[in-house]
Structures are given as structure tokens and as C-alpha cells.
Write an enzyme that holds these catalytic residues in place. Sequence first.
Site, PDB file in Angstrom:
ATOM      1  N   SER A  43      51.743  38.028  37.045  1.00  0.00           N
ATOM      2  CA  SER A  43      51.894  37.262  38.379  1.00  0.00           C
ATOM      3  C   SER A  43      51.431  35.845  38.147  1.00  0.00           C
ATOM      4  O   SER A  43      50.542  35.294  38.558  1.00  0.00           O
ATOM      5  CB  SER A  43      50.933  37.994  39.698  1.00  0.00           C
ATOM      6  N   HIS A 156      50.616  45.192  41.178  1.00  0.00           N
ATOM      7  CA  HIS A 156      50.245  45.855  39.850  1.00  0.00           C
ATOM      8  C   HIS A 156      50.409  47.564  40.270  1.00  0.00           C
ATOM      9  O   HIS A 156      49.722  48.126  39.366  1.00  0.00           O
ATOM     10  CB  HIS A 156      48.785  45.285  39.794  1.00  0.00           C
ATOM     11  N   GLU A 165      43.931  43.099  43.418  1.00  0.00           N
ATOM     12  CA  GLU A 165      42.777  43.554  42.456  1.00  0.00           C
ATOM     13  C   GLU A 165      41.445  43.648  43.013  1.00  0.00           C
ATOM     14  O   GLU A 165      41.182  42.856  43.962  1.00  0.00           O
ATOM     15  CB  GLU A 165      42.561  42.347  41.261  1.00  0.00           C
ATOM     16  N   GLU A 206      45.322  46.154  33.810  1.00  0.00           N
ATOM     17  CA  GLU A 206      43.822  45.540  33.273  1.00  0.00           C
ATOM     18  C   GLU A 206      42.854  46.742  33.382  1.00  0.00           C
ATOM     19  O   GLU A 206      41.616  46.449  33.240  1.00  0.00           O
ATOM     20  CB  GLU A 206      43.605  44.711  34.414  1.00  0.00           C
ATOM     21  N   ASP A 242      41.028  39.837  44.165  1.00  0.00           N
ATOM     22  CA  ASP A 242      42.051  39.023  44.135  1.00  0.00           C
ATOM     23  C   ASP A 242      43.504  39.429  44.704  1.00  0.00           C
ATOM     24  O   ASP A 242      44.133  40.458  44.526  1.00  0.00           O
ATOM     25  CB  ASP A 242      42.584  38.778  42.599  1.00  0.00           C
ATOM     26  N   GLU A 285      40.172  35.853  45.875  1.00  0.00           N
ATOM     27  CA  GLU A 285      40.808  34.647  44.949  1.00  0.00           C
ATOM     28  C   GLU A 285      42.420  34.673  45.466  1.00  0.00           C
ATOM     29  O   GLU A 285      42.949  35.778  45.891  1.00  0.00           O
ATOM     30  CB  GLU A 285      40.850  35.485  43.645  1.00  0.00           C
ATOM     31  N   ASP A 312      43.515  30.516  41.776  1.00  0.00           N
ATOM     32  CA  ASP A 312      44.060  30.637  40.314  1.00  0.00           C
ATOM     33  C   ASP A 312      45.398  30.074  40.539  1.00  0.00           C
ATOM     34  O   ASP A 312      45.662  28.927  39.577  1.00  0.00           O
ATOM     35  CB  ASP A 312      44.117  32.154  40.444  1.00  0.00           C
ATOM     36  N   LYS A 337      42.039  29.931  33.093  1.00  0.00           N
ATOM     37  CA  LYS A 337      42.736  30.691  32.100  1.00  0.00           C
ATOM     38  C   LYS A 337      43.524  29.763  31.131  1.00  0.00           C
ATOM     39  O   LYS A 337      44.281  28.953  31.470  1.00  0.00           O
ATOM     40  CB  LYS A 337      44.005  31.510  32.821  1.00  0.00           C
ATOM     41  N   HIS A 365      40.694  36.668  31.900  1.00  0.00           N
ATOM     42  CA  HIS A 365      41.655  37.057  30.993  1.00  0.00           C
ATOM     43  C   HIS A 365      43.195  36.923  31.612  1.00  0.00           C
ATOM     44  O   HIS A 365      43.169  36.584  32.809  1.00  0.00           O
ATOM     45  CB  HIS A 365      41.475  38.535  30.714  1.00  0.00           C
ATOM     46  N   LYS A 388      35.977  37.218  34.528  1.00  0.00           N
ATOM     47  CA  LYS A 388      36.821  38.393  34.751  1.00  0.00           C
ATOM     48  C   LYS A 388      37.797  38.908  33.780  1.00  0.00           C
ATOM     49  O   LYS A 388      38.559  38.054  33.078  1.00  0.00           O
ATOM     50  CB  LYS A 388      37.841  37.607  35.895  1.00  0.00           C
TER      51      LYS A 388
HETATM   52  P1  PGA Z   1      48.001  37.716  35.619  1.00  0.00           P
HETATM   53  O1  PGA Z   1      47.308  38.441  36.558  1.00  0.00           O
HETATM   54  O2  PGA Z   1      47.408  37.670  34.457  1.00  0.00           O
HETATM   55  O3  PGA Z   1      49.170  38.714  35.466  1.00  0.00           O
HETATM   56  O4  PGA Z   1      48.337  36.460  36.342  1.00  0.00           O
HETATM   57  C1  PGA Z   1      45.792  38.366  36.977  1.00  0.00           C
HETATM   58  C2  PGA Z   1      45.449  37.398  38.024  1.00  0.00           C
HETATM   59  O5  PGA Z   1      46.523  37.079  39.104  1.00  0.00           O
HETATM   60  O6  PGA Z   1      44.340  36.820  38.074  1.00  0.00           O
HETATM   61 ZN    ZN Z   2      44.728  35.907  40.313  1.00  0.00          ZN
END
Ligand code: PGA
Ligand code: ZN
Length: 411
Positions: A43, A156, A165, A206, A242, A285, A312, A337, A365, A388
Site C-alpha cells: 500500500s 491486507h 493494521e 506482516e 494504521d 497512522e 506515513d 521507511k 518495516h 514497527k
Molecule cells: P506497506 O504497508 O509496506 O505495504 O506500505 C505498511 C504500512 O502502510 O505502514
Molecule cells: Zn502505513
Amino acid sequence: MTDYIKEVKGFQLIDSRGNPTVGCFAITDGGYKGFAIVPSGASTGVHEAVELRDNDKTCFLGKSVNMAVDNINTEINDVLKKEKFFCINEIDRRLIELDGTENKCRLGANAVLAVSLSCAKALSNSAKQPLYRFIGGENATSVPVPMMNILNGGAHANNNIDIQEFMIVPHGIETFKRQMQAGCEIYHSLGKILKDKGLSCGVGDEGGFAPNLQSDEAALECICEAISVSGYDTKQVGIALDVASSEWVKDGKYVMKKSGKTLDAAGLCDYYERLIGKYPIISIEDGVGEDDFDGWKILTERMSDKIRLVGDDLFVTNTKRLKQGIERKIANSILIKLNQIGTLSETLDVMQLAVANRYENIVSHRSGESEDSFIADLAVGTNAPFIKSGAPARSDRVAKYNRLLIIESEL
Ligand code: PGA
Ligand code: ZN
């Protein structure tokens, strides 16, 4: 420092989802080695640096990364061999210049990041320093609190949960070692609760469970029960969400497909406030969409004194995006990230900017991962308060937690 990078060598490897990804070996003139594997999101935010894929439908369903690997083995290696680089900032600056695009789409952010991280590791080995010390110097003293994803919905999971999440956060427990123990115990308790209800204990990318629960609230109820039957209270263990609401955006509204609700940003805030009133939620998030700055303003004004509001997809680990956020006074935390921006140095810059403006850094991650544990050292090197890294299960996720367990014993 007297040692320099002599050579880099790229590889096409496989990530935790069974898709190709980029790995890289870096070797210094003194013979010290560094190895890194880059992760990959599902995503992804629209403003992220670009992952270069071959798009050859006959090879790994279009996902092979041979071009990115070739870029490492030809252009990038040629430059590093010819010009001597003693420091990671200079390497990263040169890689950015060599790529020449705003979003690293020419060489590929996957190629650039693999080189950046493997060179950082090689140079830290050459300096005979653990990676976190190489990154943060003597100031690197604290181990982050884990945000462990134990239940999934949204894009997911194939269930009726809109939120992507659900993470447990043992922020009221003293050491990382005890925090991980709590996380593992609650994860197993949740598995048992789901099994007793006749629900699936299959897991998502995850490592979190993806049961066919009927709503976001049903998921929160199960998690609270798991915390309590494991012998913890909600002061010790909170919940982080999230919601990944960029996935809900349709014609200027938020369409929560699974519950059938259509809301605007203010309506979403009402919903979150209701959840916060009822459950021990400490963080949300991507509560509104990546380009909904007005929505972020409403969210921040209404909720930033109560919980963490994490950007994010909003900030994509990008200094320019974070600066905009600071100017507009939106959000109060940023997800970090490495592959959203593509080099270690730029990641450290954005983290520094965040701290200077009292935003909390949450190192993260991606949903596609590997055994590489770089982010554990990054979190310690920058004294990030949270990390995370998915469920406390599955090697691609626990590689980071295990590295932190070892670092904690060293510190
Ligand atoms: P992604 O998901 O690594 O697929 O972007 C994790 C997130 O959205 O934090
Ligand atoms: Zn996110």
C-alpha cells in the site's frame, strides 16, 4: 576514516512475499564487507521514491528487478570504483546526483538504497563499530518500543474490517526484552481467542492474524481480551492503528467498503474519537488521506493532544513533505521507511528535522521484507521511540526484534 568503498555488487533476491528484490554487497579497500536487502511496500504512497521493476510479464509476473541490479553492477559500481568514497553522506550525495531525478526513477530507489545501506554497513564494519553506533555515535542509547501488528483488515485481509493494521504497543513495560515477551504472549492469546470462536488463524503479510471478524470494533474487543487474559493491563499495553485511509479515498470522500460507511474527514474524526473513548488507542497512522491537508488539519486540531497522529503516506520519509506538514501544523509523528526516500542520509535528515520540530519518529518495516535487520540499528542509532516491524512471529519480522534484543544487552 581511511578506508573507502572499493566495489559494490548487486543481486536479484527474493522477499518475504515471494517477489524479487535487490540485494547488494559492498566491499571496502581494507576488505570489510557490508550486505543489505531492500524491502518493498504494497500500500505505497503516491509520493514515494520509485522502485525500478522490469515489467516483463514473462518473468516473475513482471516484478523482476534485473535492470536495478544491472544499474548497481555497471553505472554505480563504475563511479564508486573510480572516485574514492570514505563516508556515507558523500556516497549518498553522489548516488542522488548520478540518478538525476526527483524520485530516483532512473537508477531505481531499490538499486540506490541497496548500495547506500550496504556501503553504510561496510564502512561501519571497517570502523569496527556496531551499525547503530556508526549511525548515531555515542548518543545512540535507547531501544525503541515495538509496535507489533497482530491483526489485519483493509486491503491486507479478506474480512469485514476496514482498518488495515491493529498493533499492540507495550509502552508501559520497562525493557525491550519484557516488551517482546508481552507481545508474544498476547499474540498467542489472540490466536487462541480466535480459534475458540471458530475463526481462521491464518496470517497476513506482516504476520498478524486476518480472521473474518465482523467489524473494526470486534477486532478491538478481541485484542483487549487478549491483552487482559495474558495478564496485562491497558496502561502497560496500548493499541496503535494504521487505518491506511488513502486506500478509502473516492471522489473526495472516504468510503469504508466493508462497513458500508461513507464519511468526510470530520466524520472520520468522530469515528476515531468514539474508538479512542472506548479502547486504549495511543496512535493512529494515516487517519486521513495522503493529500487531504484540510482533513489533516481537522484531525490534528481535534486529536493531537490526545494521541500520536502518524504520517506515513502523508510524509513518505521526505524532508520536503515533512516541511509542508510542519508549516501547516499537521500530524505529530512520522513513519520512517528507508525505501520511501532511497538513501540512509536523506532518511537521517528527515528524522533530524522531525526531532527538531517535536515530531516523533516511528521506524518501520514494509509489508514485503527480508532477513535484513538494518531498521533495528537505525532505530537505536537515532533514539527513535518506536519501531514497527509486524507480528512477533515470522523470521522476516522477528529478525529486527531479535537484533534489538541483542543490542539491548550490549547497551
Ligand atoms: P506497506 O504497508 O509496506 O505495504 O506500505 C505498511 C504500512 O502502510 O505502514
Ligand atoms: Zn502505513
